[in-house]
Design an enzyme around this catalytic site. Structure first.
Site, short mmCIF file in Angstrom:
data_model
loop_
_atom_site.label_atom_id
_atom_site.label_comp_id
_atom_site.label_asym_id
_atom_site.label_seq_id
_atom_site.Cartn_x
_atom_site.Cartn_y
_atom_site.Cartn_z
N ARG A 43 0.87 -1.18 0.00
CA ARG A 43 0.00 0.00 0.00
C ARG A 43 0.90 1.22 0.00
O ARG A 43 1.64 1.47 0.95
CB ARG A 43 -0.91 0.01 1.24
CG ARG A 43 -1.81 1.24 1.39
CD ARG A 43 -2.62 1.11 2.67
NE ARG A 43 -3.51 2.23 2.88
CZ ARG A 43 -3.19 3.35 3.55
NH1 ARG A 43 -1.95 3.46 4.06
NH2 ARG A 43 -4.05 4.32 3.70
N SER A 115 -12.73 -3.95 -0.70
CA SER A 115 -13.14 -3.30 0.56
C SER A 115 -14.63 -3.00 0.50
O SER A 115 -15.11 -2.38 -0.47
CB SER A 115 -12.37 -1.99 0.76
OG SER A 115 -11.02 -2.25 1.08
N LYS A 145 -6.10 5.64 9.01
CA LYS A 145 -7.28 6.28 8.41
C LYS A 145 -8.14 6.86 9.52
O LYS A 145 -9.20 6.32 9.85
CB LYS A 145 -8.07 5.28 7.56
CG LYS A 145 -7.38 4.85 6.29
CD LYS A 145 -8.32 4.04 5.42
CE LYS A 145 -7.69 3.71 4.08
NZ LYS A 145 -8.61 2.94 3.20
#
Length: 217
Positions: A43, A115, A145
């Site tokens: 990521r 997701s 997040k």
């Protein structure tokens, strides 16, 4: 990748550039794999064009590292990068390219996860379109997040009752709270800060892995 697709289960470690500066990037990734991570996702939120050489170099190195440890390597949100390096798996958001289009682009062999945040309905739609696994979260406040809405653990139980796919839980997961998510139906626990924010990455990965007990991978 040929033959049967790998099982999505166990510790799902996700890289984070902020926690993994390039001089130690691969060393920390390998520490997580030594500690038992069965899945490793690349990521990286850097500029897809300007930082393309670095991203491709890092992703390619991680793919090779995962092969050495018999772990599944996943590229996050970048189908072109996944295609360029021959990644065995891709993870996308529900708002990204539709799964049928990704299958046309990438073929049937690649594993694709989606997701679904807190929506069982989205997960059912993803399953119907050919997703290989679905992910829910954030289940707890997440340093990676911080604005992500917190999802009830009940979502895992509801999804487990109607979806016959591996389920990944993500968001603020630690070795202290992960057991609750496994008990509720999660097949895999995804962690960023809980692994790569630890002083001892390998030790943290081992403690996460221990949450799964004697589960067969």
């Amino acid at each position: 990748m040929t033959g049967q697709k790998p099982l999505v289960s166990g510790l799902y470690a996700i890289t984070e550039a902020r926690l993994m500066p390039e001089p130690v990037f691969l060393a920390q990734a390998e520490a997580a794999l030594r500690g038992g991570a069965r899945i490793l996702q690349y990521r990286d939120k850097g500029d897809v064009v300007a930082e393309a050489p670095r991203r491709r170099r890092q992703a390619g190195a991680l793919r090779e590292l995962c092969a050495q440890y018999n772990a599944l390597f996943v590229v996050n949100d970048d189908p072109l990068l996944a295609q360029a390096i021959g990644a065995p798996a891709l993870h996308v958001g529900a708002e990204d390219a539709p799964l049928p289009a990704l299958r046309v682009q990438l073929g049937r062999a690649i594993l694709i996860g989606v997701s679904c945040y807190g929506s069982v309905r989205q997960a059912q739609e993803a399953a119907a379109q050919g997703a290989d696994y679905v992910a829910f979260g954030s289940f707890f406040a997440s340093p990676s997040k911080p604005q992500a809405p917190v999802v009830s653990v009940d979502v895992l139980m509801a999804a487990r009752a109607v979806i016959d796919l591996p389920i990944v839980a993500i968001g603020g997961i630690t070795e202290a709270n992960g057991g609750v998510l496994i008990a509720a139906g999660a097949d895999a626990l995804a962690a960023i800060s809980g692994i790569f924010g630890a002083d001892d990455v390998e030790g943290a990965a081992r403690r996460f892995t221990a949450l799964f007990g004697d589960r067969k991978e």
